[in-house]
Design a protein around this motif. Structure first.
Motif, short mmCIF file in Angstrom:
data_model
loop_
_atom_site.label_atom_id
_atom_site.label_comp_id
_atom_site.label_asym_id
_atom_site.label_seq_id
_atom_site.Cartn_x
_atom_site.Cartn_y
_atom_site.Cartn_z
N GLY A 191 1.22 79.64 -19.95
CA GLY A 191 2.37 80.50 -20.28
C GLY A 191 2.37 81.05 -21.69
N VAL A 192 1.24 80.93 -22.37
CA VAL A 192 1.16 81.44 -23.75
C VAL A 192 0.26 82.67 -23.78
CG1 VAL A 192 0.39 80.93 -26.10
CG2 VAL A 192 1.56 79.17 -24.76
N MET A 193 0.83 83.80 -24.15
CA MET A 193 0.05 85.04 -24.24
C MET A 193 -0.33 85.27 -25.70
SD MET A 193 0.38 85.88 -21.08
CE MET A 193 1.48 85.48 -19.73
N LEU A 240 -12.24 82.97 -22.26
CA LEU A 240 -11.79 81.73 -21.62
C LEU A 240 -10.54 81.18 -22.29
CD1 LEU A 240 -15.04 79.72 -20.90
CD2 LEU A 240 -13.24 80.27 -19.25
N LEU A 241 -10.52 81.22 -23.62
CA LEU A 241 -9.36 80.72 -24.36
C LEU A 241 -8.09 81.46 -23.93
CD1 LEU A 241 -7.98 79.12 -26.70
CD2 LEU A 241 -8.54 81.06 -28.17
N LEU A 242 -8.19 82.78 -23.89
CA LEU A 242 -7.00 83.58 -23.52
C LEU A 242 -6.53 83.23 -22.11
CD1 LEU A 242 -7.76 87.08 -25.07
CD2 LEU A 242 -6.58 85.12 -26.07
N ARG A 243 -7.50 82.99 -21.21
CA ARG A 243 -7.13 82.65 -19.84
C ARG A 243 -6.50 81.26 -19.77
NH1 ARG A 243 -11.94 83.17 -15.81
NH2 ARG A 243 -12.19 85.08 -17.01
N SER A 271 -26.36 76.51 -23.99
CA SER A 271 -26.39 77.92 -24.39
C SER A 271 -25.07 78.61 -24.10
CB SER A 271 -27.52 78.66 -23.67
OG SER A 271 -28.76 78.20 -24.14
N ASN A 272 -24.06 77.84 -23.76
CA ASN A 272 -22.74 78.43 -23.53
C ASN A 272 -21.70 77.61 -24.29
OD1 ASN A 272 -20.47 79.73 -22.68
ND2 ASN A 272 -20.92 79.55 -20.48
N MET A 273 -21.84 77.60 -25.58
CA MET A 273 -20.97 76.77 -26.40
C MET A 273 -19.56 77.29 -26.44
SD MET A 273 -23.44 75.50 -29.43
CE MET A 273 -23.63 77.14 -30.09
N GLY A 274 -19.40 78.60 -26.27
CA GLY A 274 -18.05 79.16 -26.25
C GLY A 274 -17.21 78.51 -25.16
N ALA A 275 -17.81 78.33 -23.99
CA ALA A 275 -17.09 77.71 -22.88
C ALA A 275 -16.78 76.25 -23.18
CB ALA A 275 -17.92 77.81 -21.60
N ALA A 276 -17.68 75.58 -23.90
CA ALA A 276 -17.45 74.16 -24.23
C ALA A 276 -16.33 74.01 -25.25
CB ALA A 276 -18.74 73.53 -24.76
N MET A 277 -16.18 75.00 -26.11
CA MET A 277 -15.20 74.87 -27.19
C MET A 277 -13.81 75.41 -26.82
SD MET A 277 -17.48 75.73 -30.59
CE MET A 277 -18.16 77.30 -30.04
N ALA A 278 -13.76 76.36 -25.87
CA ALA A 278 -12.49 77.02 -25.56
C ALA A 278 -11.38 76.03 -25.17
CB ALA A 278 -12.71 78.07 -24.46
N PRO A 279 -11.67 75.01 -24.33
CA PRO A 279 -10.58 74.08 -23.98
C PRO A 279 -10.04 73.32 -25.20
CG PRO A 279 -12.44 73.83 -22.47
CD PRO A 279 -12.91 74.71 -23.59
N ALA A 280 -10.92 72.98 -26.14
CA ALA A 280 -10.46 72.28 -27.34
C ALA A 280 -9.59 73.19 -28.19
CB ALA A 280 -11.66 71.79 -28.16
N ALA A 281 -9.99 74.46 -28.29
CA ALA A 281 -9.18 75.43 -29.05
C ALA A 281 -7.81 75.60 -28.39
CB ALA A 281 -9.91 76.76 -29.14
#
Lengths: 329, 329
Positions: B245-247, B236-239, B193-203
């Motif tokens: 070092g990428v904003m 999560l992606l932004l963090r 139920s937290n797919m955003g967290a699962a996908m953020a590292p791949a993105a």
């Protein structure tokens, strides 16, 4: 527009197969690169076992290739819901990945796509991996093996098998000379235990399209190989083609070869994405490599259905992409 | 080897979207080509409804293109077990078919593959279609909607949406300038139920690889668009990128746009293969067509899991293929 796309400079660089217990005991048992008597491949679920088997096949193919060049794209697929065998098994490789779903037709879908991308110069090296596992597939599509459910005579036995193929521009003794996508075909079959009948019309459609587009006669090929029509689907295919005036005397079906049907209780034969993958690597590519066959039209065949679609009484569709494989002296 | 492949001469010829009730009531409701208040699209099961919705989107795209040329290949996918929505919905078109599975990343997987095949000259015209349907997806992955189960705050609402895209060499105002496959990424997330967290590292992995390979800065794009990270995954992606070092000041997520999150009870946002497909067609391509955006890096994001893998306690993996879309004056 022709459905068949000519491929000029794509070769099979290396390939490998990995199979389970029954496949290791079958007539081609000695030809596979790896077999696991336990069917577990060291994993603690059947689903992950299938992924590990994919990993074994790809690792062996990479070793055989003896090349350092990176792999641009990895095309893979399996029968599990959401293709989880591929995700689990291929995660450790870190290769840019295109997930495919074409049921048991995924092998030639992947070979066709990799060939199209390579031949257009958009990649230097691609891998194609497909698999199936009887314990994972049976409990997903029908019943867990432990239940011991009776199977009707037209049913096929999902192969515990995987094949991995590396394709590149580097000249070898086997080239992919043409590629064709399948069309989704509804032959009106509702019996999910008779997948051969569901796939035969799609195989006939693809073979007829290939012969027409390539201005070829069936006898121009040493073998016309289908993936897993089994005995029931193979007989239907020959009849469908005969009705169109095409007599196949050189047809072979991987599903009829993988097991000894007189002793191995596989009913109408083998099936699964791993069936045609393992047989291509273990039997047909060696024939081409040695020059014992010059031209093989190879079509994996897929039955498009899900546990839900079957429960809802929907038809089982078929699809049959193809590649033309040629011996290079 | 670079992961990013330059694409020279592939353009978006036409495109269309079809959505369900909630999507029609959302902030972009007026932008979609078709919406069905009943969510059924005339079918008697939710599974077939999704297929019909794909058919509507593809039919509309073909009409808009006003071209007679045949379509060489149709790339499609959805979230249903064994991709049955695509099989049902696209069967009537009879177009040579490549079935894909990349979970919610299937749109950019398909656009990338079609671009690679077209740019290499192996096809003249390709179609890409993806979809998702909330009622079909929820009962397959979690619980039937009728059950009224409570959803945790990180959960996303599967979009009832489809998008269809026709690609060719014919010059239009939007070209696909680059394509990249995703890599399967395990971020250690087990909560389905937290797919955003699962996908953020791949993105994050794909965005970093793209910037590196293309020698680009994040600010070189008008927008960097992700598919369906939702609010949790977007943060999560932004963090993750900031740690490298990428904003990103130009990031937008289709999952955060499709619904009005303050009134439509979609929790962390929208998800599903149809989410990024419908938003690309209805919002981002028009921006590019009008020249209001010049360059968009577009990544659909997929969470690789199945009901079985979740029940077995396995991690949810992520994957994020990408295409670079550019305005052509």
């Amino acid at each position: 527009m022709t459905r068949v796309k000519d491929i000029e400079r794509v070769y099979i660089q290396a390939h490998a197969s990995a199979v389970g217990r029954e496949e290791g005991r079958g007539p081609y048992g000695a030809c596979f690169d790896f077999h696991d008597e336990s069917n577990t491949f060291g994993a603690d679920t059947w689903e992950k076992a299938e992924g590990e088997m994919q990993g074994v096949a790809l690792t062996l193919a990479i070793k055989k290739a003896k090349r350092e060049e990176p792999i641009d794209f990895l095309f893979s697929g399996d029968l599990q819901n959401q293709c989880m065998a591929s995700a689990h098994g291929l995660l450790p490789f870190g290769i840019p990945h295109f997930g495919l779903y074409g049921a048991c037709s995924t092998l030639t879908e992947g070979l066709a796509l990799a060939s199209l991308v390579l031949d257009g110069g958009k990649a230097q090296r691609c891998a194609v991996v497909t698999s199936s596992h009887t314990a994972a597939a049976e409990r997903q599509f029908r019943l867990p093996l432990e239940y011991g459910g009776q199977r009707p005579p037209a049913a096929q036995w999902t192969a515990t098998a995987a094949g991995a193929f590396l394709l590149s521009h580097e000249k070898t003794h086997v080239k992919i000379a043409a590629a064709m996508a399948g069309r989704i075909f509804d032959g009106g079959v509702r019996d999910s235990s008779n997948m051969g009948a569901a796939m035969a019309p799609a195989a006939a459609d693809s073979i007829l399209a290939f012969l027409k587009d390539a201005h070829a006669d069936a006898s121009d090929f040493d073998h016309i190989v289908t993936g897993d029509l089994g005995t029931v689907g193979s007989a239907l295919l020959l009849r469908l083609l005969r009705n169109e005036g095409v007599m196949l005397s050189n047809h072979v079906d991987c599903g009829c070869l993988l097991y000894d049907l007189s002793t191995q209780d596989a009913h109408a034969g083998a099936s699964g994405c791993g069936c045609s993958a393992a047989m291509l690597s273990a039997h047909f590519l060696p024939l081409l490599e040695k020059g014992e066959a010059k031209r093989i039209l190879f079509l994996s065949t897929g039955a498009l259905m899900s546990p839900s679609s079957v429960a809802q009484g929907e038809n089982v569709f078929g699809i049959a992409p193809a590649v033309l494989l040629e011996h290079v002296p």
